[in-house]
Design a protein around this motif. Structure first.
Motif, PDB file in Angstrom:
ATOM      1  N   CYS A 295       0.139  -1.228   0.619  1.00 31.33           N
ATOM      2  CA  CYS A 295       0.195   0.331  -0.143  1.00 31.33           C
ATOM      3  C   CYS A 295       0.637   0.967   0.026  1.00 31.33           C
ATOM      4  CB  CYS A 295      -0.890  -0.213   1.321  1.00 31.33           C
ATOM      5  SG  CYS A 295      -2.388   1.389   1.104  1.00 31.33           S
ATOM      6  N   GLY A 296       1.525   1.228   0.813  1.00 27.23           N
ATOM      7  CA  GLY A 296       2.721   2.315   0.955  1.00 27.23           C
ATOM      8  C   GLY A 296       3.737   2.681  -0.094  1.00 27.23           C
ATOM      9  N   VAL A 297       3.997   1.804  -0.845  1.00 20.69           N
ATOM     10  CA  VAL A 297       5.383   1.676  -2.216  1.00 20.69           C
ATOM     11  C   VAL A 297       3.915   1.941  -3.422  1.00 20.69           C
ATOM     12  CG1 VAL A 297       6.023   0.802  -3.447  1.00 20.69           C
ATOM     13  CG2 VAL A 297       6.914   0.664  -1.348  1.00 20.69           C
ATOM     14  N   PHE A 298       2.936   1.927  -3.662  1.00 20.78           N
ATOM     15  CA  PHE A 298       2.334   1.854  -4.708  1.00 20.78           C
ATOM     16  C   PHE A 298       0.984   3.626  -4.615  1.00 20.78           C
ATOM     17  CE2 PHE A 298       2.239  -3.257  -5.672  1.00 20.78           C
ATOM     18  CZ  PHE A 298       3.331  -2.647  -6.472  1.00 20.78           C
ATOM     19  N   ARG A 299       1.010   3.954  -3.223  1.00 21.82           N
ATOM     20  CA  ARG A 299       0.398   5.133  -3.531  1.00 21.82           C
ATOM     21  C   ARG A 299       1.094   6.010  -3.693  1.00 21.82           C
ATOM     22  NH1 ARG A 299      -4.251   6.060  -0.537  1.00 21.82           N
ATOM     23  NH2 ARG A 299      -2.891   7.906   0.552  1.00 21.82           N
ATOM     24  N   LYS A 300       2.778   6.086  -2.556  1.00 23.91           N
ATOM     25  CA  LYS A 300       3.274   7.041  -2.992  1.00 23.91           C
ATOM     26  C   LYS A 300       4.099   7.379  -4.845  1.00 23.91           C
ATOM     27  CE  LYS A 300       5.645   6.676   1.307  1.00 23.91           C
ATOM     28  NZ  LYS A 300       6.758   6.370   2.153  1.00 23.91           N
ATOM     29  N   TYR A 301       3.783   6.205  -4.389  1.00 25.87           N
ATOM     30  CA  TYR A 301       4.137   6.083  -6.239  1.00 25.87           C
ATOM     31  C   TYR A 301       3.117   6.701  -7.456  1.00 25.87           C
ATOM     32  CZ  TYR A 301       5.024   3.447 -11.405  1.00 25.87           C
ATOM     33  OH  TYR A 301       5.345   3.252 -12.383  1.00 25.87           O
ATOM     34  N   LEU A 302       1.726   6.470  -7.149  1.00 26.14           N
ATOM     35  CA  LEU A 302       0.201   6.893  -7.921  1.00 26.14           C
ATOM     36  C   LEU A 302       0.531   7.938  -7.630  1.00 26.14           C
ATOM     37  CD1 LEU A 302      -1.924   4.275  -7.885  1.00 26.14           C
ATOM     38  CD2 LEU A 302      -0.516   4.415  -9.774  1.00 26.14           C
ATOM     39  N   LEU A 303       0.732   8.531  -6.474  1.00 25.71           N
ATOM     40  CA  LEU A 303       0.852   9.814  -5.929  1.00 25.71           C
ATOM     41  C   LEU A 303       1.583  11.058  -6.449  1.00 25.71           C
ATOM     42  CD1 LEU A 303      -0.582   9.828  -2.469  1.00 25.71           C
ATOM     43  CD2 LEU A 303      -2.231  10.770  -3.912  1.00 25.71           C
ATOM     44  N   ASN A 304       2.598  10.632  -6.500  1.00 28.57           N
ATOM     45  CA  ASN A 304       4.276  11.761  -7.106  1.00 28.57           C
ATOM     46  C   ASN A 304       3.869  11.621  -8.753  1.00 28.57           C
ATOM     47  OD1 ASN A 304       6.607  12.925  -6.962  1.00 28.57           O
ATOM     48  ND2 ASN A 304       7.078  10.978  -8.714  1.00 28.57           N
ATOM     49  N   ARG A 305       3.561  10.263  -9.231  1.00 28.12           N
ATOM     50  CA  ARG A 305       3.034  10.253 -10.883  1.00 28.12           C
ATOM     51  C   ARG A 305       2.312  11.257 -11.120  1.00 28.12           C
ATOM     52  NH1 ARG A 305       1.336   4.872 -14.017  1.00 28.12           N
ATOM     53  NH2 ARG A 305      -0.445   6.042 -13.129  1.00 28.12           N
ATOM     54  N   THR A 306       0.793  11.089 -10.803  1.00 34.85           N
ATOM     55  CA  THR A 306      -0.315  11.754 -10.459  1.00 34.85           C
ATOM     56  C   THR A 306      -0.282  13.021 -11.051  1.00 34.85           C
ATOM     57  OG1 THR A 306      -1.448   9.773 -10.602  1.00 34.85           O
ATOM     58  CG2 THR A 306      -2.665  11.378 -10.740  1.00 34.85           C
ATOM     59  N   ALA A 307       0.670  13.819  -9.412  1.00 33.81           N
ATOM     60  CA  ALA A 307       0.266  14.902  -9.403  1.00 33.81           C
ATOM     61  C   ALA A 307       1.553  16.128 -10.390  1.00 33.81           C
ATOM     62  CB  ALA A 307       1.462  14.641  -7.973  1.00 33.81           C
ATOM     63  N   ARG A 308       2.303  14.933 -10.738  1.00 32.86           N
ATOM     64  CA  ARG A 308       3.879  15.487 -12.076  1.00 32.86           C
ATOM     65  C   ARG A 308       3.006  15.875 -12.655  1.00 32.86           C
ATOM     66  NH1 ARG A 308       7.142  11.510 -12.141  1.00 32.86           N
ATOM     67  NH2 ARG A 308       5.986  11.328 -14.078  1.00 32.86           N
ATOM     68  N   GLU A 309       2.211  14.325 -13.512  1.00 29.31           N
ATOM     69  CA  GLU A 309       1.562  14.680 -14.916  1.00 29.31           C
ATOM     70  C   GLU A 309       0.497  15.388 -15.242  1.00 29.31           C
ATOM     71  OE1 GLU A 309      -0.181  10.345 -15.237  1.00 29.31           O
ATOM     72  OE2 GLU A 309       1.976   9.775 -16.201  1.00 29.31           O
ATOM     73  N   LEU A 310       0.017  16.447 -13.663  1.00 29.71           N
ATOM     74  CA  LEU A 310      -0.941  17.356 -13.584  1.00 29.71           C
ATOM     75  C   LEU A 310      -0.766  18.646 -13.702  1.00 29.71           C
ATOM     76  CD1 LEU A 310      -3.949  15.705 -11.726  1.00 29.71           C
ATOM     77  CD2 LEU A 310      -3.934  15.838 -14.152  1.00 29.71           C
ATOM     78  N   ASN A 311       0.911  18.838 -13.248  1.00 27.95           N
ATOM     79  CA  ASN A 311       1.566  19.468 -13.914  1.00 27.95           C
ATOM     80  C   ASN A 311       1.888  20.338 -12.222  1.00 27.95           C
ATOM     81  OD1 ASN A 311       2.342  19.888 -15.929  1.00 27.95           O
ATOM     82  ND2 ASN A 311       0.459  20.477 -17.008  1.00 27.95           N
ATOM     83  N   ALA A 312       1.327  19.886 -11.298  1.00 30.55           N
ATOM     84  CA  ALA A 312       1.286  20.452  -9.669  1.00 30.55           C
ATOM     85  C   ALA A 312       2.870  20.217  -9.560  1.00 30.55           C
ATOM     86  CB  ALA A 312       1.094  18.752  -8.492  1.00 30.55           C
ATOM     87  N   THR A 313       3.418  21.749  -8.378  1.00 27.49           N
ATOM     88  CA  THR A 313       4.518  22.277  -7.489  1.00 27.49           C
ATOM     89  C   THR A 313       4.234  21.827  -6.223  1.00 27.49           C
ATOM     90  OG1 THR A 313       2.923  24.545  -7.242  1.00 27.49           O
ATOM     91  CG2 THR A 313       4.135  23.989  -8.931  1.00 27.49           C
ATOM     92  N   LYS A 314       3.647  21.567  -5.745  1.00 26.06           N
ATOM     93  CA  LYS A 314       3.402  20.823  -4.634  1.00 26.06           C
ATOM     94  C   LYS A 314       2.715  19.608  -4.113  1.00 26.06           C
ATOM     95  CE  LYS A 314       6.568  23.932  -3.297  1.00 26.06           C
ATOM     96  NZ  LYS A 314       5.635  25.028  -1.924  1.00 26.06           N
ATOM     97  N   LEU A 315       2.872  18.316  -3.938  1.00 30.93           N
ATOM     98  CA  LEU A 315       1.234  17.469  -2.841  1.00 30.93           C
ATOM     99  C   LEU A 315       1.648  17.849  -0.985  1.00 30.93           C
ATOM    100  CD1 LEU A 315       0.028  15.063  -3.673  1.00 30.93           C
ATOM    101  CD2 LEU A 315       2.025  13.874  -3.461  1.00 30.93           C
ATOM    102  N   ALA A 316      -0.315  18.257  -0.846  1.00 34.53           N
ATOM    103  CA  ALA A 316       0.098  18.188   0.465  1.00 34.53           C
ATOM    104  C   ALA A 316      -0.293  16.879   0.476  1.00 34.53           C
ATOM    105  CB  ALA A 316      -1.047  19.462   0.206  1.00 34.53           C
ATOM    106  N   THR A 317      -0.281  16.655   1.852  1.00 27.89           N
ATOM    107  CA  THR A 317      -0.745  15.202   2.370  1.00 27.89           C
ATOM    108  C   THR A 317      -1.474  15.739   3.929  1.00 27.89           C
ATOM    109  OG1 THR A 317       1.344  14.545   3.734  1.00 27.89           O
ATOM    110  CG2 THR A 317       1.083  13.855   1.562  1.00 27.89           C
ATOM    111  N   GLY A 318      -2.322  14.745   4.670  1.00 27.12           N
ATOM    112  CA  GLY A 318      -2.245  15.112   5.909  1.00 27.12           C
ATOM    113  C   GLY A 318      -2.006  14.630   7.569  1.00 27.12           C
ATOM    114  N   HIS A 319      -0.644  14.111   6.601  1.00 24.46           N
ATOM    115  CA  HIS A 319      -0.194  13.537   7.653  1.00 24.46           C
ATOM    116  C   HIS A 319      -0.165  14.849   9.593  1.00 24.46           C
ATOM    117  CE1 HIS A 319       2.090  11.579   4.936  1.00 24.46           C
ATOM    118  NE2 HIS A 319       2.045  10.411   5.650  1.00 24.46           N
ATOM    119  N   ASN A 320      -0.257  14.167  10.384  1.00 27.90           N
ATOM    120  CA  ASN A 320      -0.500  15.285  11.405  1.00 27.90           C
ATOM    121  C   ASN A 320       0.694  14.666  12.543  1.00 27.90           C
ATOM    122  OD1 ASN A 320      -1.078  12.958  12.863  1.00 27.90           O
ATOM    123  ND2 ASN A 320      -3.328  12.836  12.117  1.00 27.90           N
ATOM    124  N   LEU A 321       0.894  15.452  13.658  1.00 23.88           N
ATOM    125  CA  LEU A 321       2.110  15.694  14.694  1.00 23.88           C
ATOM    126  C   LEU A 321       1.790  14.249  14.916  1.00 23.88           C
ATOM    127  CD1 LEU A 321       3.865  17.036  16.257  1.00 23.88           C
ATOM    128  CD2 LEU A 321       2.017  17.891  18.188  1.00 23.88           C
TER     129      LEU A 321
END
Length: 303
Positions: A139-165
């Motif tokens: 899950c961790g590996v494939f989620r990161k893979y897809l999030l980064n690839r998709t964000a890049r393909e959609l021309n994102a400059t930042k990828l915001a995640t909900g990680h809390n303290l």
């Protein structure tokens, strides 16, 4: 519940680390103030950013989408859109995907949904049945893979995640106790890497329970179910330890975070950021010749 320490009205929350009682208005104010503090302190949002939000539909990512739109949505130089990864966890993921759809429609944010099934030919439940690794490894590996690839393909400059303290301190302590100091050092990005969208964590100064209360007070729909695979990782042991530690000594999660930040220069000096290669198979960024996603796909026989 006692009176608000700020205005005297009925309090809804006791903030143990500050020893303050807060009413609805001042809790929300304090919450959003700390989000803005983290964004400014770490330079998370800059002019002309196009920000992809990793929106699972859980409480953290849903609250993140809501608060980013509220605090920064009126800035004409910024763009926001959401990416939802559907791993394919029966009984757990479908309801949160529906929440993600509702939230993005309400906030009028473009929404993109990608799934393990469509991308890899099988969902997480199937991977767990035929693979020899723990669910979170896939899950961790494939989620990161897809999030980064998709964000890049959609021309994102930042990828915001909900990680809390809570998430951040668990990761810090987990890597330290496993003796993986190099991985710990990688939590501190030193420079932008080609093809790797910069990640930002606006909730890194916010307790998990505060995220939940923020959702309730703002009428944000949340799903309270826990991932059926969450019992597997050693992280759960660290989580429980930190919970008890914080319960006895309020503010200690902040202490863990500040201690980590104080060591940043040492980490950077001893573990300088490595240049990333392009995976020989898929072209995605990786410190090795073949990225971990492709390694796992080979093991699963889907490459």
């Amino acid at each position: 519940m006692k009176s608000c320490s700020v205005c005297g009205k009925r309090a809804v929350y006791f903030q143990r680390h500050s020893n303050r009682h807060l009413c609805r208005k001042h809790f929300i104010y304090d919450f959003e103030k700390r989000v803005k503090y983290a964004v400014k302190k770490y330079g998370m949002i800059q002019k002309n950013d196009r920000i992809a939000i990793a929106l699972s539909g859980g409480k953290d990512s849903t609250a993140l989408t809501f608060v980013l739109k509220k605090l920064y949505g009126k800035r004409r130089d910024l763009e926001f859109f959401a990416i939802t990864v559907d791993e394919g966890i029966a009984g757990y993921r479908p309801p949160t995907v529906e929440i993600a759809k509702k939230v993005t429609e309400m906030l009028e944010i473009p929404h993109y949904i990608i799934s393990f099934k469509e991308e890899f030919g099988m969902d997480l439940d199937e991977m767990v049945k035929i693979g020899n690794k723990k669910p979170c490894s896939y899950c961790g590996v494939f989620r990161k893979y897809l999030l980064n690839r998709t964000a890049r393909e959609l021309n994102a400059t930042k990828l915001a995640t909900g990680h809390n303290l809570d998430d951040e301190t668990q990761t810090i302590l987990l890597n330290f106790m496993q003796g993986d100091i190099e991985r710990l050092a990688r939590l501190i990005p030193q420079r932008v890497q080609e093809n790797l969208v910069v990640r930002i964590k606006p909730f890194r100064e916010i307790y998990e329970k505060e995220v939940m209360l923020y959702c309730i007070l703002n009428g944000i729909e949340v799903d309270m179910n826990e991932c059926p695979y969450s019992r597997f990782p050693v992280r759960a042991v660290i989580r429980d330890f930190l919970y008890e530690f914080e319960n006895r000594y309020p503010g200690r999660k902040f202490s863990v975070m500040r201690s980590f930040e104080a060591l940043q220069d040492c980490f950077k000096a001893n573990f300088p950021q490595k240049d990333l290669n392009r995976c020989e198979i898929c072209g995605e960024p990786t410190p090795k010749q073949i990225c971990q996603a492709c390694v796992l796909r080979k093991e699963l026989g889907i490459l």
